[in-house]
Design an enzyme around this catalytic site. Sequence first.
Site, mmCIF file in Angstrom:
data_model
loop_
_atom_site.group_PDB
_atom_site.id
_atom_site.type_symbol
_atom_site.label_atom_id
_atom_site.label_comp_id
_atom_site.label_asym_id
_atom_site.label_seq_id
_atom_site.Cartn_x
_atom_site.Cartn_y
_atom_site.Cartn_z
ATOM 1 N N ARG A 232 -2.814 -2.554 10.135
ATOM 2 C CA ARG A 232 -1.216 -2.694 9.909
ATOM 3 C C ARG A 232 -1.120 -4.001 9.646
ATOM 4 N NH1 ARG A 232 -1.834 1.702 8.685
ATOM 5 N NH2 ARG A 232 -0.722 3.617 9.194
ATOM 6 N N GLU A 261 5.208 -3.335 1.893
ATOM 7 C CA GLU A 261 4.369 -2.990 0.648
ATOM 8 C C GLU A 261 5.193 -2.114 -0.586
ATOM 9 O OE1 GLU A 261 1.060 -0.782 2.451
ATOM 10 O OE2 GLU A 261 0.315 -2.381 3.511
ATOM 11 N N HIS A 281 -3.977 -2.236 -0.073
ATOM 12 C CA HIS A 281 -3.852 -1.165 0.899
ATOM 13 C C HIS A 281 -4.958 0.107 0.323
ATOM 14 C CE1 HIS A 281 -1.667 0.849 4.297
ATOM 15 N NE2 HIS A 281 -2.914 1.182 4.224
#
Length: 409
Positions: A232, A261, A281
């Site tokens: 994270r 994000e 990601h």
Amino acid sequence: MKQKVIITDAVDQACATMLETKGIQAEVRLKLSKDELKAILPQYEGWIIRSGTKITADLIEAATNLKVIGRAGVGVDNVDLDAATRRGVLVMNSPDGNTLSTAEHTCAMMQSLARHLPQAHASLKSGAWERNKFNGTEIFGKTLGVIGAGKIGRAVAERMRGFGMNVLAYDPMLNHAVAERLGIALVSLNELYAQSDIITVHTPLTDETNGLLNRETFAKCKKGVLVVNCARGEIINEADLLAALESGQVGGAALDVYSTEPPSPHLRPLIEHPNVVATPHIAASTKEAQFKVAEEVTAELIEALQGRSVRTSVNSFAIRMAARSEVQSFLKLAEKLGQVAGQLMDGSLQKVVVRCMGDVPKRYSELLSLAVMRGILSKWHSYVNYINASVIAHEMGVVFEEQRSDDAG
């Protein structure tokens, strides 16, 4: 009338197929605004998401018929668990499906960082031939520090041991016997910082882990330490990481996750730093992982909607336990006793003591205590259930005490 499930993130088609096979209507609704979601949520009993949807308290309040939220993936920090629990909405994840993909990506990032692979690739693509510019380092014999030795952390440790790395780990939930079997040395955080050549984080995002790697902790590390984050973004203080990279205290960083994000403009200097390897990601973005997490969470969601036990709930063990046949009669009795106690009460409720005696009640004492509390609270709350009973009691300031006795009766 068919039950309905809304899917608000891109997931494998297996989700919708499995739901329709079981007679549950699946509707994929992507990129809706919060107001658009609020308007349609009352139609749905189930909700499937990935990391892109943030389920806030006001959305949960709007979803008046919602029974279960399924997260296709591990982390549930994009779901307001307190609000879900308060409303009696079961939240579940799919903790196993993306383990291998995330671990493999972490290992690839680690090696890319050590050997400057993305930078060398970009240089050659641009037409240059700069062999001497990209002098890397071997990882054989180096020390890897794993913060969080859950399934992904262990998988990373196993694979990097195969490269000849010495593996240290910090995880307060892992005991030394298990660590020894895994070939991992359990150490304190300070020891991990001081001894590691590469540090990788694999913890959930909590109050304790938010900003865990920061200016102070980087100062405790070896000069030139390499840092990898596929967990994270908020676990690392990104401003402090950029400063540590610029000073040379951190030799390089490999990042797959970010505090915002897509990354906001203030993160561009970090992402564009020459010693940073960055990916958008994608650690769990393999066709195998996406199928597995979709299949896993959908199977569990179907079980929950059909009133059966589930194994991956994150906000209640009670539903998993309540499905066991040996405890059913005790549950009914405990709830009835709670209802009677509630009816006999005169004045405000201040304290409830539940004493469990006998073999079966003792083994399920926490669940039976919740059943008693559910019975008592049903006098004031029509929506109380095994998930939210303790939360409502706490909000009411009720002291709740559970006792076990070896006496059989």
